[in-house]
Design an enzyme around this catalytic site. Sequence first.
Site, mmCIF file in Angstrom:
data_model
loop_
_atom_site.group_PDB
_atom_site.id
_atom_site.type_symbol
_atom_site.label_atom_id
_atom_site.label_comp_id
_atom_site.label_asym_id
_atom_site.label_seq_id
_atom_site.Cartn_x
_atom_site.Cartn_y
_atom_site.Cartn_z
ATOM 1 N N LYS A 35 0.812 -1.312 0.157
ATOM 2 C CA LYS A 35 0.063 -0.137 -0.099
ATOM 3 C C LYS A 35 0.906 1.132 0.166
ATOM 4 C CE LYS A 35 -3.297 -2.672 2.341
ATOM 5 N NZ LYS A 35 -3.763 -3.272 3.707
ATOM 6 N N GLN A 37 -5.337 -2.142 9.080
ATOM 7 C CA GLN A 37 -4.988 -3.538 8.660
ATOM 8 C C GLN A 37 -5.653 -4.564 9.395
ATOM 9 O OE1 GLN A 37 -3.639 -4.209 5.459
ATOM 10 N NE2 GLN A 37 -4.147 -6.297 6.162
ATOM 11 N N ASP A 89 -11.997 1.290 3.186
ATOM 12 C CA ASP A 89 -12.165 -0.026 2.778
ATOM 13 C C ASP A 89 -13.519 -0.207 2.664
ATOM 14 O OD1 ASP A 89 -9.999 -1.849 3.083
ATOM 15 O OD2 ASP A 89 -9.732 -1.447 5.350
#
Length: 247
Positions: A76, A120, A143
Site C-alpha cells: 500500500k 490493517q 475500506d
Amino acid sequence: EERLPRPPPSPSPTLRMSSTTTDEAKIIDGKAVAKEIRADIKKQVEELKKEHDVLPGLATILVGDRTDSAMYVKFKKRAAKEVGFHSVDIKLPETVTEEQLIAEVKKCIDDKAVHGILVQLPLPKHINEDKVLASIPHHKDVDGFSAQNIGNLCLKGGEPPLAVPCTPAGCVELIQRTGVDVKGKDAVVVGRSNIVGMPMAHLLRSMDCTVTVCHSRTKDIKAHVRRADILVAAIGKAEFIKGDWIK
C-alpha cells in the site's frame, strides 16, 4: 473518491467467466489493468494538486508483527508513493490496547491531510475489530466496511457508497473491462464474508445479474457452480472448485 489498488484481503477471490460458445477461455491480465488504473489515478492526483493544491491522504494503521499484514501495508505504501498520495503510516505493538488503537484512529480523523483511514486486519484477539472499524467515519472509511457505506451499497437507488470493499470492486473492474454484457447472467459467489462474498453478491446484483451465494451450509455446491456464467470463488481454499464443475 479514488481508492488505492491493494492486495486482496483473505480470502482471496478467483474470478471466472464463461460463455455458451466453444471458444477457449481467455485469461484477464490483472497486472496490466492495475497498471492502467494506477496511471489514471496518478494523472488525477496531479490535476487535483494543480487545481486545488490538495493531495489525497491515506493513513494505514498496522498492529503487531504479522508477516502477511506487514507485506500488505508495504504494498500500500509503495502504491501510494507511485500515484503521488500523501501517506501516513502508524505502527503499533501487538500489546496495544483497544482504547489506544481507537485514539490513534481519532488522531487520523482529526488530521485534515488524511482523507482515508485503513486499519490493517486482522487485529490481535484482545481487540474488538468491529468496534475499531465502527470508530472510522464513513467519509474516511477507505475500506468501505462501515455500516453506512455497506448499507448504501446494498440499497437500490439512493446515495452511492463513498467507498466499496476493494477486492469485490476489483473483480467488477475486471468484468467490466472484458466488455461482456452481464445483464441477466447467472452469477455464483462461493463465500459470504463481509469483506468479499457479501459485497461481491450485491455488486453483481446491481449489474442486473441473477445472483446465488453459496456457503458452508449450501447443499450440492457443485450443481450451483455448474450453471454459473460468472463464478467468484472467495472462500480462501485453493482448488476447492474443480475444473469439471465449471460451465
